[in-house]
Write a protein that holds these residues in place. Structure first.
Motif, PDB file in Angstrom:
ATOM      1  N   THR A  26      70.098   2.852  63.891  1.00 32.76           N
ATOM      2  CA  THR A  26      68.730   2.962  64.360  1.00 32.76           C
ATOM      3  C   THR A  26      68.731   2.537  65.814  1.00 32.76           C
ATOM      4  OG1 THR A  26      68.210   0.724  63.617  1.00 32.76           O
ATOM      5  CG2 THR A  26      67.635   2.530  62.127  1.00 32.76           C
ATOM      6  N   ALA A  85      69.427   5.943  53.701  1.00 29.40           N
ATOM      7  CA  ALA A  85      68.139   6.636  53.843  1.00 29.40           C
ATOM      8  C   ALA A  85      68.023   7.096  55.294  1.00 29.40           C
ATOM      9  CB  ALA A  85      66.987   5.707  53.471  1.00 29.40           C
ATOM     10  N   LYS A  87      66.926   8.795  58.771  1.00 31.52           N
ATOM     11  CA  LYS A  87      65.612   9.030  59.368  1.00 31.52           C
ATOM     12  C   LYS A  87      65.778   9.785  60.681  1.00 31.52           C
ATOM     13  CE  LYS A  87      63.250   4.928  57.549  1.00 31.52           C
ATOM     14  NZ  LYS A  87      64.048   4.760  56.425  1.00 31.52           N
ATOM     15  N   LEU A 112      65.592  16.355  58.681  1.00 35.30           N
ATOM     16  CA  LEU A 112      66.211  16.008  57.404  1.00 35.30           C
ATOM     17  C   LEU A 112      66.063  17.173  56.446  1.00 35.30           C
ATOM     18  CD1 LEU A 112      64.583  12.487  56.989  1.00 35.30           C
ATOM     19  CD2 LEU A 112      66.769  13.029  58.086  1.00 35.30           C
TER      20      LEU A 112
END
Length: 129
Positions: A26, A85, A87, A112
């Motif tokens: 991130t 997960a 993003k 995604l």
């Protein structure tokens, strides 16, 4: 074979082709080195593991910004289902044993793809830089 069994077999087959090493980060806050004054973007590691880089079409775009034209090539980054997960906005770094030209390249996740019977997470990415 049941649809679940076939899906799991497909996932195992897809993962056998994921021979590159991928790390997903991130993007964090800007960090200023107090000694040099150099500003960098902080990154937090979310996941690291096997992956595969491919292109879905050999087509690029050439947008213009601030009077400059640059080329954007889209790729797909495959990672195992359930690995994390992902993003939009994450940064992926790649290390490849089969293509040394991929090693060290960075990609930004721009879209995604989730579906019920997926054998891999297929992340649409663009090269950073």
């Amino acid at each position: 074979m049941s649809s679940t069994g076939a899906l799991l077999a497909g996932r195992r087959a897809a993962e056998r082709q994921m021979v590159d090493s991928v790390s997903l980060f991130t993007v964090g806050a800007l960090v200023t080195d107090q000694t040099t004054g150099v500003v960098t973007v902080g990154r937090d590691l979310v996941w690291s593991g096997p992956g595969k880089v491919t292109t879905y079409e050999p087509q690029e775009s050439s947008p213009e910004a601030a009077g400059a034209t640059f080329t954007v090539q889209r790729y797909r980054l495959h990672i195992p289902v359930g690995s994390c997960a992902p993003k939009v906005g994450m940064i992926a770094t790649v290390s490849s044993v089969l293509d040394p030209g991929l090693t060290g390249r960075e990609f930004r996740v721009v879209a995604l793809l989730h579906k019920s019977f997926t054998t891999a997470y297929r992340l649409m990415v663009e090269e950073v830089g």
